[in-house]
Write a protein that holds these residues in place. Structure first.
Motif, short mmCIF file in Angstrom:
data_model
loop_
_atom_site.label_atom_id
_atom_site.label_comp_id
_atom_site.label_asym_id
_atom_site.label_seq_id
_atom_site.Cartn_x
_atom_site.Cartn_y
_atom_site.Cartn_z
N SER A 194 22.21 36.59 21.71
CA SER A 194 23.43 36.43 22.49
C SER A 194 23.34 37.15 23.83
CB SER A 194 24.64 36.95 21.70
OG SER A 194 24.88 36.16 20.55
N LYS A 219 24.16 37.91 30.91
CA LYS A 219 24.25 38.19 29.48
C LYS A 219 23.38 39.39 29.12
CE LYS A 219 25.21 33.39 28.12
NZ LYS A 219 24.75 32.23 27.34
N HIS A 247 30.61 32.00 25.55
CA HIS A 247 29.17 31.93 25.33
C HIS A 247 28.89 30.87 24.27
CE1 HIS A 247 28.22 36.32 26.79
NE2 HIS A 247 28.54 35.49 27.77
#
Length: 244
Positions: free
Chosen positions: A25, A36, A7
């Protein structure tokens, strides 16, 4: 064979609300990415900057372990359990929302922004009794090793949560390499680079890059320049109550 997912920092969700500049994130609020949503039991990792004198008003949570790690400045916390406290860099805070809790977070400093990580981990059971904890972790800082700051055991170093999860900080000098052994079979580790650069296998990681690691019992983390790193170890299998 070890499984990894990279990531990059630039691939995170971003929102600037003026008083709050935040990077996600994982899918959060108005930002959604189908790949995600979570990393195992890790649901949220927000990299927040709160402007001077500003903050989050009172809002509800439930069935979540919420961890705050200040990076700069301070945050004032208030909740419906009657807790009022200020946390600073060098401390960690945990709130088990359980059956439900209201809380607020403000930057009490009128001259300095507050920067902190907000981390949400699914608890192993729903409807737990809400709980608050806070601990100074600066005194236990480890140079060129792993410093445990969270675990499932209230008698171990760091704060504790209702999940088979561990969090470690790594303050590595350039060239330092250490093996990280996972605590439990079926767990994975989300490695988040706070500052500097590091390497895991063939992956080169820079500031705010992350690498999710699973299906292994151990891996080697090497700092290619001075680096501060957060390691979040969580079960990769979601709790059964979320699968219904």
């Amino acid at each position: 064979m070890m499984k990894t997912i990279f990531h990059p920092a630039a691939g995170r969700g971003h929102a600037d609300h003026g008083w709050l500049d935040t990077w996600h994130s994982f899918s959060f609020a108005n930002w959604y990415h189908p790949d995600k949503v979570n990393f195992g039991a890790l649901r949220v990792l927000n990299d927040d900057k709160v402007a001077q004198g500003m903050g989050f008003g009172k809002h509800p949570h439930r069935d979540m372990e919420i961890i705050s790690v200040p990076l700069e400045g301070s945050l004032e916390h208030q909740d419906s359990m009657g807790n009022t406290s200020v946390i600073h860099k060098g401390e960690i805070q945990v709130m088990s929302a359980g059956t439900g809790v209201m809380h607020s977070e403000f930057n009490p400093d009128r001259n300095k922004d507050a920067k902190f990580l907000q981390i949400w981990i699914f608890p192993d059971k729903p409807n737990l009794t809400p709980r608050y904890g806070q601990q100074n972790i600066a005194a236990g800082k480890v140079k060129d090793g792993f410093q445990q700051i969270l675990s499932p055991d209230r008698d171990e170093d760091g704060v504790w949560i209702h999940q088979e999860a561990w969090m470690n900080l790594a303050d590595f000098s350039a060239g330092t390499a250490r093996e990280y052994p996972l605590h439990k079979k079926g767990n994975g580790v989300y490695v988040f680079i706070l500052e500097g650069k590091a390497k895991i296998g063939s992956h080169e990681l820079g500031r705010r890059d992350a690498l999710g690691i699973s299906e292994t019992e151990t891996f080697v983390l090497e700092a290619t320049e001075d680096a501060e790193i957060l390691l979040i170890e969580v079960p990769m299998q979601l709790p059964s109550y979320l699968e219904k």
